[in-house]
Design a protein around this motif. Structure first.
Motif: not given
Length: 122
Positions: A80-105
């Motif tokens: 279980e993860i939080m990915y779109s919890d706050v608008t400024w999330r992308a400003d504090v990290t370069n996190e780039s999760l790749e989703y495919a077929d229900g999985s995260i790379t």
């Protein structure tokens, strides 16, 4: 009877020292400690054929850590993860999760696979 009392006192002292150690740890040390404890729990669960599904309602650093943990646990089931919890999330990290077929790379970058923009965190 005194032997049992001494054992209990030693155990209580050990608990007190653990509590004191946790109170004096930095946030980075606490994250490492928690991940290592999760790894131990996953290993115990694996021995009983129980799937491992860590709960992670935290931010990008915890996401990165639990993704790496999931990669090394054979009994990993779901994360279980939080990915779109706050608008400024992308400003504090370069996190780039790749989703495919229900999985995260799992990121293959050094460390946890993310960088923190410390200026944005202030």
């Amino acid at each position: 009877m005194s032997m049992f009392r001494r054992l209990r006192e030693n155990y209580e002292e050990q608990l007190r020292m653990e509590k004191e150690r946790l109170n004096n740890m930095s946030e980075k040390e606490l994250l490492i400690e928690l991940v290592m404890e999760l790894k131990k729990i996953a290993a115990m669960s694996e021995a009983y054929y129980i799937p491992f599904a860590p709960h992670n309602p935290s931010g990008p650093v915890a996401n990165a850590a639990t993704l790496q943990l999931a990669a090394c646990c054979p009994n990993f089931c779901i994360l279980e993860i939080m990915y779109s919890d706050v608008t400024w999330r992308a400003d504090v990290t370069n996190e780039s999760l790749e989703y495919a077929d229900g999985s995260i790379t799992i990121p293959d970058k050094p460390g946890l696979g993310i960088e923190i923009n410390e200026e944005e965190c202030l």
